[in-house]
Design a protein around this motif. Structure first.
Motif, mmCIF file in Angstrom:
data_model
loop_
_atom_site.group_PDB
_atom_site.id
_atom_site.type_symbol
_atom_site.label_atom_id
_atom_site.label_comp_id
_atom_site.label_asym_id
_atom_site.label_seq_id
_atom_site.Cartn_x
_atom_site.Cartn_y
_atom_site.Cartn_z
ATOM 1 N N PHE A 200 34.626 48.154 43.976
ATOM 2 C CA PHE A 200 33.733 48.184 42.834
ATOM 3 C C PHE A 200 32.489 48.988 43.184
ATOM 4 C CE2 PHE A 200 36.352 44.481 42.510
ATOM 5 C CZ PHE A 200 36.577 44.275 41.158
ATOM 6 N N TRP B 268 33.302 38.795 48.581
ATOM 7 C CA TRP B 268 32.674 40.104 48.428
ATOM 8 C C TRP B 268 32.032 40.561 49.723
ATOM 9 C CZ3 TRP B 268 32.568 43.015 43.852
ATOM 10 C CH2 TRP B 268 33.141 42.378 42.751
ATOM 11 N N GLU C 133 35.924 42.048 37.999
ATOM 12 C CA GLU C 133 35.125 41.456 39.064
ATOM 13 C C GLU C 133 35.275 39.952 39.151
ATOM 14 O OE1 GLU C 133 31.147 42.382 36.635
ATOM 15 O OE2 GLU C 133 30.784 41.245 38.483
#
Length: 126
Positions: free
Chosen positions: A37, A116, A110
């Motif tokens: 991302f 992450w 997401e």
């Protein structure tokens, strides 16, 4: 617990290439999905590409599908994002993310990802 460590960001001139790396630790590399991302200041986070280690299925956003390539090396528990023909609009913080328990393909959203990385800055300018 699964952890992600990103590297490879930096400054490049337009038209050049970068390869980002995402090392997975703390969890099996099997049956997970890795997504890439990016987020520029003032903009929403954008999904770029994802890959499932279950079957190797990949997806790409239209904005990068002809320029970026996602790949994995299982022995290194590492995912890569090869970025070619970079332009100033590609400038952003790039993140890798992971989700476990994947039985088929990956999804470029997401909220599908629970883990992450810290993000790595990519700046494209002359």
């Amino acid at each position: 617990q699964l952890q992600l460590v990103e590297s490879g960001g930096g400054w490049v001139q337009p038209g050049r290439s970068l390869r980002l790396s995402c090392i997975v630790s703390g969890f099996s590399f099997n049956n997970i999905a890795i997504g890439w991302f990016r987020q520029a200041p003032g903009k929403e986070r954008e999904g770029l590409s994802c890959i499932s280690t279950t079957g190797g299925t990949t997806r790409y956003a239209d904005s990068v599908k002809d320029r970026f390539t996602i790949s994995i090396i299982g022995a290194k528990k590492t995912a890569y994002l090869q970025m070619n023909s970079l332009e100033p609009e590609d400038t952003a913080v790039y993140y890798c993310a992971a989700v476990t328990g994947v039985l088929s393909g990956c999804i470029l959203g997401e909220y599908e990802y629970a883990y992450w990385g810290q993000g790595t800055q990519v700046t494209v300018s002359s």
